[in-house]
Design a protein around this motif. Structure first.
Motif, mmCIF file in Angstrom:
data_model
loop_
_atom_site.group_PDB
_atom_site.id
_atom_site.type_symbol
_atom_site.label_atom_id
_atom_site.label_comp_id
_atom_site.label_asym_id
_atom_site.label_seq_id
_atom_site.Cartn_x
_atom_site.Cartn_y
_atom_site.Cartn_z
ATOM 1 N N PHE A 1 -37.129 -26.491 39.028
ATOM 2 C CA PHE A 1 -37.834 -27.687 38.595
ATOM 3 C C PHE A 1 -38.808 -28.110 39.688
ATOM 4 O O PHE A 1 -38.613 -27.790 40.851
ATOM 5 C CB PHE A 1 -36.843 -28.837 38.358
ATOM 6 N N GLY A 2 -39.832 -28.844 39.316
ATOM 7 C CA GLY A 2 -40.771 -29.394 40.299
ATOM 8 C C GLY A 2 -42.150 -29.561 39.700
ATOM 9 O O GLY A 2 -42.433 -29.099 38.590
ATOM 10 N N ASP A 3 -43.014 -30.231 40.450
ATOM 11 C CA ASP A 3 -44.363 -30.528 39.966
ATOM 12 C C ASP A 3 -45.183 -29.271 39.678
ATOM 13 O O ASP A 3 -46.015 -29.274 38.782
ATOM 14 C CB ASP A 3 -45.109 -31.412 40.957
ATOM 15 N N GLN A 4 -44.982 -28.199 40.420
ATOM 16 C CA GLN A 4 -45.751 -26.977 40.190
ATOM 17 C C GLN A 4 -45.042 -25.983 39.264
ATOM 18 O O GLN A 4 -45.619 -24.982 38.883
ATOM 19 C CB GLN A 4 -46.066 -26.278 41.527
ATOM 20 N N VAL A 5 -43.801 -26.245 38.906
ATOM 21 C CA VAL A 5 -43.021 -25.320 38.077
ATOM 22 C C VAL A 5 -43.378 -25.520 36.602
ATOM 23 O O VAL A 5 -43.356 -26.629 36.087
ATOM 24 C CB VAL A 5 -41.510 -25.517 38.299
ATOM 25 N N ARG A 6 -43.722 -24.427 35.931
ATOM 26 C CA ARG A 6 -44.051 -24.441 34.504
ATOM 27 C C ARG A 6 -42.922 -23.756 33.739
ATOM 28 O O ARG A 6 -42.203 -22.915 34.281
ATOM 29 C CB ARG A 6 -45.365 -23.700 34.239
ATOM 30 N N GLY B 1 -40.386 -20.914 27.435
ATOM 31 C CA GLY B 1 -39.129 -20.725 26.732
ATOM 32 C C GLY B 1 -38.006 -21.492 27.400
ATOM 33 O O GLY B 1 -38.224 -22.297 28.298
ATOM 34 N N PRO B 2 -36.779 -21.231 26.989
ATOM 35 C CA PRO B 2 -35.652 -22.014 27.487
ATOM 36 C C PRO B 2 -35.260 -21.714 28.935
ATOM 37 O O PRO B 2 -34.660 -22.552 29.591
ATOM 38 C CB PRO B 2 -34.516 -21.653 26.533
ATOM 39 N N SER B 3 -35.602 -20.540 29.472
ATOM 40 C CA SER B 3 -35.111 -20.212 30.809
ATOM 41 C C SER B 3 -36.167 -19.695 31.778
ATOM 42 O O SER B 3 -35.932 -19.704 32.980
ATOM 43 C CB SER B 3 -33.982 -19.186 30.709
ATOM 44 N N ARG B 4 -37.300 -19.225 31.298
ATOM 45 C CA ARG B 4 -38.313 -18.669 32.212
ATOM 46 C C ARG B 4 -39.094 -19.791 32.891
ATOM 47 O O ARG B 4 -39.535 -20.720 32.243
ATOM 48 C CB ARG B 4 -39.264 -17.744 31.469
ATOM 49 N N ARG B 5 -39.270 -19.670 34.199
ATOM 50 C CA ARG B 5 -40.019 -20.635 34.995
ATOM 51 C C ARG B 5 -41.024 -19.873 35.857
ATOM 52 O O ARG B 5 -40.743 -18.766 36.316
ATOM 53 C CB ARG B 5 -39.103 -21.441 35.913
ATOM 54 N N PHE B 6 -42.171 -20.483 36.117
ATOM 55 C CA PHE B 6 -43.192 -19.835 36.933
ATOM 56 C C PHE B 6 -44.092 -20.882 37.562
ATOM 57 O O PHE B 6 -44.053 -22.058 37.220
ATOM 58 C CB PHE B 6 -44.006 -18.834 36.117
#
Length: 99
Positions: free
Chosen positions: A61-66, A69-74
């Protein structure tokens, strides 16, 4: 729902090892705008520092985290026009993601 207290903040660094000289690069802010634009004069590496929160799973999680889907973050790295240089012939976003 996960509470903020269930997460730990960690420092992250993205390094663009061989950027194209003279082309602006930036992170993408929470509102989708360029954040911390930088350019390399002679192709020297560029570094972007930011914080993320990590929860069980792991989930990021965070301001730059996109999310994707339910589990992928980038995290997006913006290049050229996308980084705020409207005169650049380059206009891209690059995804940096956890495997």
């Amino acid at each position: 729902m996960m509470k903020r207290a269930d997460t730990a903040e960690i420092a992250m660094r993205i390094i663009i090892d061989r950027p194209v000289p003279g082309v602006w690069h930036s992170l993408q802010s929470k509102d989708g705008a360029p954040l911390d634009p930088q350019r390399s004069g002679d192709g020297e590496p560029l570094a972007f520092d930011f914080a993320v929160r990590v929860g069980p799973g792991p989930k990021f999680f965070g301001d730059q985290v996109r999310r994707e889907g339910p589990s992928r973050r980038f995290v997006y790295v913006r290049v050229g026009q996308a980084a705020g240089d409207h005169a650049s012939p380059w206009s891209r976003r690059v995804k940096g993601r956890h495997p």
